[in-house]
Design a protein around this motif. Structure first.
Motif, PDB file in Angstrom:
ATOM      1  N   ASP A   1     -11.083  -6.802   4.109  1.00 54.54           N
ATOM      2  CA  ASP A   1     -10.732  -8.115   3.562  1.00 54.54           C
ATOM      3  C   ASP A   1      -9.694  -8.010   2.445  1.00 54.54           C
ATOM      4  O   ASP A   1      -8.983  -8.982   2.174  1.00 54.54           O
ATOM      5  N   PHE A   2      -9.659  -6.840   1.794  1.00 62.44           N
ATOM      6  CA  PHE A   2      -8.691  -6.613   0.711  1.00 62.44           C
ATOM      7  C   PHE A   2      -8.256  -5.150   0.727  1.00 62.44           C
ATOM      8  O   PHE A   2      -9.059  -4.267   1.036  1.00 62.44           O
ATOM      9  N   LEU A   3      -6.997  -4.928   0.361  1.00 61.48           N
ATOM     10  CA  LEU A   3      -6.489  -3.568   0.166  1.00 61.48           C
ATOM     11  C   LEU A   3      -6.143  -3.414  -1.315  1.00 61.48           C
ATOM     12  O   LEU A   3      -5.372  -4.206  -1.861  1.00 61.48           O
ATOM     13  N   LEU A   4      -6.712  -2.394  -1.951  1.00 64.00           N
ATOM     14  CA  LEU A   4      -6.475  -2.161  -3.375  1.00 64.00           C
ATOM     15  C   LEU A   4      -5.584  -0.937  -3.560  1.00 64.00           C
ATOM     16  O   LEU A   4      -5.880   0.135  -3.016  1.00 64.00           O
ATOM     17  N   LEU A   5      -4.530  -1.096  -4.346  1.00 66.61           N
ATOM     18  CA  LEU A   5      -3.619   0.006  -4.661  1.00 66.61           C
ATOM     19  C   LEU A   5      -3.717   0.236  -6.170  1.00 66.61           C
ATOM     20  O   LEU A   5      -3.198  -0.558  -6.957  1.00 66.61           O
ATOM     21  N   ALA A   6      -4.392   1.338  -6.545  1.00 67.51           N
ATOM     22  CA  ALA A   6      -4.735   1.541  -7.956  1.00 67.51           C
ATOM     23  C   ALA A   6      -3.715   2.392  -8.714  1.00 67.51           C
ATOM     24  O   ALA A   6      -4.052   3.338  -9.422  1.00 67.51           O
ATOM     25  N   GLY A   7      -2.449   2.057  -8.557  1.00 63.67           N
ATOM     26  CA  GLY A   7      -1.410   2.661  -9.392  1.00 63.67           C
ATOM     27  C   GLY A   7      -0.674   3.844  -8.802  1.00 63.67           C
ATOM     28  O   GLY A   7      -1.138   4.503  -7.876  1.00 63.67           O
ATOM     29  N   ASP A   8       0.530   4.078  -9.350  1.00 61.18           N
ATOM     30  CA  ASP A   8       1.433   5.122  -8.861  1.00 61.18           C
ATOM     31  C   ASP A   8       1.744   4.939  -7.373  1.00 61.18           C
ATOM     32  O   ASP A   8       1.808   5.900  -6.599  1.00 61.18           O
ATOM     33  N   VAL A   9       1.931   3.691  -7.019  1.00 58.47           N
ATOM     34  CA  VAL A   9       2.371   3.369  -5.663  1.00 58.47           C
ATOM     35  C   VAL A   9       3.763   3.969  -5.466  1.00 58.47           C
ATOM     36  O   VAL A   9       4.051   4.568  -4.434  1.00 58.47           O
ATOM     37  N   PHE A  10       4.608   3.814  -6.499  1.00 60.09           N
ATOM     38  CA  PHE A  10       5.955   4.390  -6.486  1.00 60.09           C
ATOM     39  C   PHE A  10       6.005   5.551  -7.468  1.00 60.09           C
ATOM     40  O   PHE A  10       5.273   5.577  -8.464  1.00 60.09           O
ATOM     41  N   ASP A  11       6.902   6.510  -7.204  1.00 66.84           N
ATOM     42  CA  ASP A  11       6.922   7.723  -8.022  1.00 66.84           C
ATOM     43  C   ASP A  11       7.659   7.577  -9.340  1.00 66.84           C
ATOM     44  O   ASP A  11       7.277   8.180 -10.336  1.00 66.84           O
ATOM     45  N   ASN A  12       8.741   6.806  -9.361  1.00 68.13           N
ATOM     46  CA  ASN A  12       9.529   6.686 -10.595  1.00 68.13           C
ATOM     47  C   ASN A  12      10.480   5.495 -10.479  1.00 68.13           C
ATOM     48  O   ASN A  12      10.630   4.912  -9.403  1.00 68.13           O
TER      49      ASN A  12
ATOM     50  N   ILE B   1      -3.972  -5.937  -3.556  1.00 69.79           N
ATOM     51  CA  ILE B   1      -4.054  -6.050  -5.007  1.00 69.79           C
ATOM     52  C   ILE B   1      -3.478  -4.778  -5.611  1.00 69.79           C
ATOM     53  O   ILE B   1      -4.009  -3.683  -5.382  1.00 69.79           O
ATOM     54  N   LEU B   2      -2.408  -4.913  -6.366  1.00 70.84           N
ATOM     55  CA  LEU B   2      -1.689  -3.748  -6.883  1.00 70.84           C
ATOM     56  C   LEU B   2      -1.773  -3.678  -8.406  1.00 70.84           C
ATOM     57  O   LEU B   2      -1.413  -4.618  -9.098  1.00 70.84           O
ATOM     58  N   LEU B   3      -2.250  -2.533  -8.884  1.00 67.93           N
ATOM     59  CA  LEU B   3      -2.279  -2.267 -10.325  1.00 67.93           C
ATOM     60  C   LEU B   3      -1.205  -1.226 -10.644  1.00 67.93           C
ATOM     61  O   LEU B   3      -1.256  -0.116 -10.112  1.00 67.93           O
ATOM     62  N   PRO B   4      -0.235  -1.545 -11.505  1.00 63.63           N
ATOM     63  CA  PRO B   4       0.758  -0.539 -11.881  1.00 63.63           C
ATOM     64  C   PRO B   4       0.127   0.651 -12.609  1.00 63.63           C
ATOM     65  O   PRO B   4      -0.862   0.491 -13.325  1.00 63.63           O
TER      66      PRO B   4
END
Ligand SMILES: [Mn+2]
Length: 240
Positions: free
Chosen positions: A42-53, A76-79
Motif C-alpha cells: 500500500d506504501f513504499l518508504l524510502l528512508a534516505g540516501d535515495v541519491f548519492d550526491n 514516502i521519501l525522507l531525505p
C-alpha cells in the motif's frame, strides 16, 4: 474508523548516481518497484540516501521519477545525508517541479506529518538539512496519535548514549523506547539490522542490493500492519 490492514515496503540507501560504489542501484530500484507491485504493498518508504550526491545528473533524477511514476502506490521519501534537504538540494531542482503525484517528500527539518486519512495512516519524519551532531533524527518525538497507524522515518546512526561518539545524526535506544510509532523505518546502514527496543520496533532495511565489488540482491523490510496482530515485519530478499 477501525484500523485497516496495510502493507509497507521499506527500503533505503539506493545511492542512485554512484556508478562506481553502487553500480547496481538502478536495477535495485527497478526491482523494488516491481516487488511493490507484486507484493501488493500500500506504501513504499524510502528512508534516505535515495541519491548519492548533489552532482548527479538530471538523467539520474528522471530515471528515478520515471520508476516512481510506474506505481500507483504512494511513495514516502525522507531525505538523508547524501540527499540533504537544503538550499542546493536535489529535491529543489527544476526536474522536481512537477513530480509524480504519488511521490511525497519530507521537507521540514523540524519534523512533519504526512497523512493519508482514507487509509488511516500517518508518517512522521525530519528532513535532514545538515549531517551534524546537532541533527537528531528522532528528537523531539511527536505526540502519540489515536485511531491511526503511525509510522516514523529516520535517517541516522543508531548508538547507545554511553558510547558518546559525538557522531552526526545519532539515534538512541531511549528515543526508540519512548517513540509513539507502530514501526520506525530507518536508513543510513547498508545491511538489514533490527534495532527494536522491546515492543518499539525500529529496523534498518539496508540497501536493496549488495554494495561494493560483488553486486547482487540485498533486502527490503516487508511490513504488515494488522489490526488484530499489530505490526509484523520480515527481512525480504530481493533475489528472483
Ligand atoms: Mn546515510
Amino acid at each position: 474508523m477501525p484500523l485497516q490492514h496495510l502493507r509497507l515496503i521499506h527500503t533505503s540507501d539506493t545511492h542512485l548516481g554512484d556508478h562506481l560504489g553502487h553500480p547496481s542501484s538502478n536495477i535495485a530500484l527497478q526491482k523494488v518497484v516491481c516487488e511493490t507491485i507484486l507484493l501488493r504493498a500500500d506504501f513504499l518508504l524510502l528512508a534516505g540516501d535515495v541519491f548519492d550526491n548533489e552532482r548527479i545528473s538530471d538523467e539520474t533524477v528522471n530515471f528515478f521519477l520515471n520508476e516512481i511514476s510506474k506505481l500507483e502506490t504512494p511513495v514516502i521519501l525522507l531525505p538523508g545525508n547524501h540527499d540533504l534537504m537544503h538550499d542546493t538540494s536535489i529535491y529543489k531542482r527544476e526536474v522536481f517541479r512537477d513530480p509524480p503525484n504519488n511521490l511525497f517528500i519530507f521537507k521540514e527539518e523540524n519534523g512533519e506529518i504526512i497523512e493519508f486519512d482514507d487509509q488511516g495512516i500517518k508518517f512522521w519524519g525530519k528532513a535532514m538539512s545538515e549531517h551534524s551532531p546537532s541533527f537528531q533524527p528522532l528528537s523531539p518525538l511527536p505526540h502519540p496519535e489515536r485511531n491511526t497507524w503511525f509510522i516514523g522515518m529516520a535517517h541516522g546512526h543508531f548508538e547507545a548514549i554511553e558510547t558518546n561518539s559525538g557522531r552526526s545524526s545519532l539515534i538512541s535506544p531511549a528515543e526508540i523506547n519512548k517513540s509513539p510509532f507502530n514501526y520506525i523505518a530507518l536508513g543510513h546502514w547498508d545491511l538489514y539490522t533490527d534495532v527494536s527496543q522491546e515492543q518499539n520496533l525500529a529496523v534498518y532495511s539496508g540497501c536493496p542490493m549488495t554494495v561494493g565489488d560483488k553486486s547482487g540482491p540485498g533486502f527490503v523490510s516487508l511490513v504488515d500492519l494488522d489490526p488484530e496482530k499489530g505490526t509484523l515485519y520480515d527481512k525480504w530478499s530481493m533475489k528472483s
